[in-house]
Design a protein around this motif. Sequence first.
Motif, PDB file in Angstrom:
ATOM      1  N   THR B 145       0.751  -1.156   0.466  1.00  0.00           N
ATOM      2  CA  THR B 145      -0.203   0.151  -0.235  1.00  0.00           C
ATOM      3  C   THR B 145       0.934   1.271  -0.216  1.00  0.00           C
ATOM      4  OG1 THR B 145      -1.629  -1.624   1.429  1.00  0.00           O
ATOM      5  CG2 THR B 145      -1.648   1.045   1.134  1.00  0.00           C
ATOM      6  N   GLU B 147       3.760   1.504  -1.131  1.00  0.00           N
ATOM      7  CA  GLU B 147       4.703   1.612  -2.295  1.00  0.00           C
ATOM      8  C   GLU B 147       3.506   1.684  -3.527  1.00  0.00           C
ATOM      9  OE1 GLU B 147       6.206  -1.511  -4.096  1.00  0.00           O
ATOM     10  OE2 GLU B 147       7.780  -1.228  -2.989  1.00  0.00           O
ATOM     11  N   ALA B 148       2.435   1.437  -3.808  1.00  0.00           N
ATOM     12  CA  ALA B 148       1.878   2.803  -3.693  1.00  0.00           C
ATOM     13  C   ALA B 148       1.294   4.053  -4.113  1.00  0.00           C
ATOM     14  CB  ALA B 148      -0.214   2.075  -4.090  1.00  0.00           C
ATOM     15  N   ALA B 149       1.176   4.850  -2.872  1.00  0.00           N
ATOM     16  CA  ALA B 149       1.938   5.908  -2.441  1.00  0.00           C
ATOM     17  C   ALA B 149       2.362   6.464  -2.741  1.00  0.00           C
ATOM     18  CB  ALA B 149       1.606   5.620  -1.232  1.00  0.00           C
ATOM     19  N   GLU B 150       3.783   5.736  -3.303  1.00  0.00           N
ATOM     20  CA  GLU B 150       5.363   5.948  -3.447  1.00  0.00           C
ATOM     21  C   GLU B 150       5.143   5.983  -4.717  1.00  0.00           C
ATOM     22  OE1 GLU B 150       8.345   3.532  -1.692  1.00  0.00           O
ATOM     23  OE2 GLU B 150       9.812   5.221  -3.793  1.00  0.00           O
ATOM     24  N   SER B 151       4.257   5.750  -5.769  1.00  0.00           N
ATOM     25  CA  SER B 151       4.889   4.984  -7.049  1.00  0.00           C
ATOM     26  C   SER B 151       3.373   6.424  -7.165  1.00  0.00           C
ATOM     27  CB  SER B 151       4.082   4.004  -7.700  1.00  0.00           C
ATOM     28  OG  SER B 151       2.841   3.244  -7.876  1.00  0.00           O
ATOM     29  N   LEU B 152       2.442   6.690  -6.359  1.00  0.00           N
ATOM     30  CA  LEU B 152       1.970   8.288  -6.770  1.00  0.00           C
ATOM     31  C   LEU B 152       2.080   9.615  -6.986  1.00  0.00           C
ATOM     32  CD1 LEU B 152      -1.367   6.759  -5.614  1.00  0.00           C
ATOM     33  CD2 LEU B 152      -0.944   7.602  -8.055  1.00  0.00           C
ATOM     34  N   CYS B 153       3.708   9.640  -6.407  1.00  0.00           N
ATOM     35  CA  CYS B 153       4.216   9.929  -5.799  1.00  0.00           C
ATOM     36  C   CYS B 153       4.101  10.731  -4.911  1.00  0.00           C
ATOM     37  CB  CYS B 153       4.339  11.440  -7.224  1.00  0.00           C
ATOM     38  SG  CYS B 153       4.623  10.981  -8.663  1.00  0.00           S
ATOM     39  N   PHE B 154       3.224  10.123  -3.672  1.00  0.00           N
ATOM     40  CA  PHE B 154       3.793  10.868  -2.748  1.00  0.00           C
ATOM     41  C   PHE B 154       4.824  11.402  -1.747  1.00  0.00           C
ATOM     42  CE2 PHE B 154      -0.817   9.161  -3.102  1.00  0.00           C
ATOM     43  CZ  PHE B 154      -1.561  10.671  -1.687  1.00  0.00           C
ATOM     44  N   GLN B 158       3.951  12.981   3.143  1.00  0.00           N
ATOM     45  CA  GLN B 158       1.950  12.831   2.713  1.00  0.00           C
ATOM     46  C   GLN B 158       2.037  11.170   3.217  1.00  0.00           C
ATOM     47  OE1 GLN B 158       2.912  14.263  -1.059  1.00  0.00           O
ATOM     48  NE2 GLN B 158       1.616  16.203  -0.593  1.00  0.00           N
ATOM     49  N   TYR B 162      -1.521  10.559   5.055  1.00  0.00           N
ATOM     50  CA  TYR B 162      -2.584  10.161   4.932  1.00  0.00           C
ATOM     51  C   TYR B 162      -2.755   8.854   4.103  1.00  0.00           C
ATOM     52  CZ  TYR B 162      -1.953  15.192   2.493  1.00  0.00           C
ATOM     53  OH  TYR B 162      -2.278  16.618   2.421  1.00  0.00           O
ATOM     54  N   VAL B 163      -1.889   8.159   4.365  1.00  0.00           N
ATOM     55  CA  VAL B 163      -2.169   6.468   4.190  1.00  0.00           C
ATOM     56  C   VAL B 163      -1.634   5.850   5.793  1.00  0.00           C
ATOM     57  CG1 VAL B 163      -1.274   4.251   2.507  1.00  0.00           C
ATOM     58  CG2 VAL B 163      -1.387   6.622   1.505  1.00  0.00           C
TER      59      VAL B 163
END
Lengths: 260, 248
Positions: B145, B147-154, B158, B162-163
Amino acid sequence: MLFADPIAAGPAAIPQDRRALVSLRDVRKSYGAFEVLKGISLDVGKGEVACIIGPSGSGKSTLIRCINGLSPIQDGSITVDGQEVNDPKLDKLSLRRKVGIVFQQYNLFPHKTVLENVMLAPLKVLREPRAQVEERALSLIAKVRLTGKERAYPGELSGGQQQRVAIARSLAMRPEVMLFDEVTAALDPETVKEVLATIRELAAEGMTCILVTHEMGFAREVAHHVYFTDGGVIVEDGPPDRIFREAQDPRTRQFLSQVL
Amino acid sequence: MLELIGPFFRDLNDRTGWNFNVFYDPYEYGRFLAGAATTLQLIGWSLALSLVIGVLGAWAQSARSRALRWGVDAYIQAFRNTPPMIQLLFFYFGLGAFTPAVDMGGYSQPVISSFAWAVIALGIFGGAFNVEIFRAGIEAVPDATLEAAESLCFSRLQTYLYVTLPLAFRISLPALTNNLVSLAKTTSLAYIITVPEMTYVLNQVWSDNLNVPEMMLVLFGFYITVVTLLAAGLHAVERRLVLPGYGR
Ligand SMILES: Nc1ncnc2c1ncn2[C@@H]1O[C@H](COP(=O)(O)OP(=O)(O)OP(=O)(O)O)[C@@H](O)[C@H]1O
Ligand SMILES: [Mg+2]
């Protein structure tokens, strides 16, 4: 095959402008002493759909993760739109904005609704105005055929629906290239079709896609170029017709005879 | 309120000798209310401080600085493995001796009151447990999860805001509820550093009026009510934050 779609008429024509959007040169990647990628080179042009196929453990996921900088590489170079991914001076944000990635396990934010999942990054990272983001999010949700599910939480959706939310979430950042890593591997056959239909549409609209897939029928239908990887190298590559009909390398033929 | 219940308790005292004077004598009733207010404030501030410490400590534990991580570990060990009463005494008499006092015209008053010391000591005590609870929650957030945030540029911050935190908070909530309820009960120990909270006040009442059993009952009843309401509130939060279909 799962994929016998009568309307599909092969991959869309590749635009004339074929500058490489994603370019890998002799990429080497190790986990400790274990070398997973042993010199991978490939070029994906704008609007091109590249499929990567190969046996389990051959390094397909690793390759995908390296392209958007989630894992660092040890040697070689990866460029996206001319930017060197592993340049320490590179602003990771400007790279990742260009590269959308969708994972096998969807990895949605479970505490956010569908709409919030799609809106979060454009709001917080790109700091775009809410009204504009919401409008785009709603149209993306419609595009992946989930209108009506905006207020649902990921836990209330089927795997296929969640995967389509993940695609919409990625698209909301307006990437130039989309990476798909076995996005249908965890789904049951019915929902596989929904997700593949979404990807097919994207490809037809000219989105540059790199997809790792076990759906050979789908690869054959949408890909402009197919790469067969084994043991960390690209064994063979070419247009789908050639790879699937007259593969030269015995490893490719053996793999295809098992999965087709 | 007193007009309403006063006659009943005065009558009870007249007929049976059960002296619940805090419920009919206006002076004792005032003391009771003041004690209740102090206890509620003490609970509120201690819980809030312990939560802030918990979040900051859990964040510090994932920091790159080794010294910071080591410091947080030492803090947790020290405050989880010593009795809270000793901690209160340590802060009030130990550290309190070194804090300046201000002249209030005739008498001097320390800048940190006994109430403030109680909040600090209890917040730090409860915080040590909260750090561990939040840490466990943070570790339970799937890497994929993030990593998904990281790949969305967070950015790291952040992603945390947010996560990680919202998910870790939900995962931690049952353990957190236990610790906060336990901390609320522990606030009664502030009585030993003369914070005029409920235990302290009722002690004064029974010393003055020799109605120990009755005041003990009041004390029990008070804490049962407060702790039940707190637990119900926290469970309501838990129910509100439950994610439909999550963890199926
Ligand atoms: N974080 C890691 N640490 C150590 N080894 C890893 C790590 N990630 C992957 N590997 C190893 O690298 C190799 C390639 O893994 P990768 O996930 O890229 O394969 P894959 O081609 O995607 O396989 P599959 O089709 O099963 O998904 C495997 O042998 C795997 O065990
Ligand atoms: Mg994989």
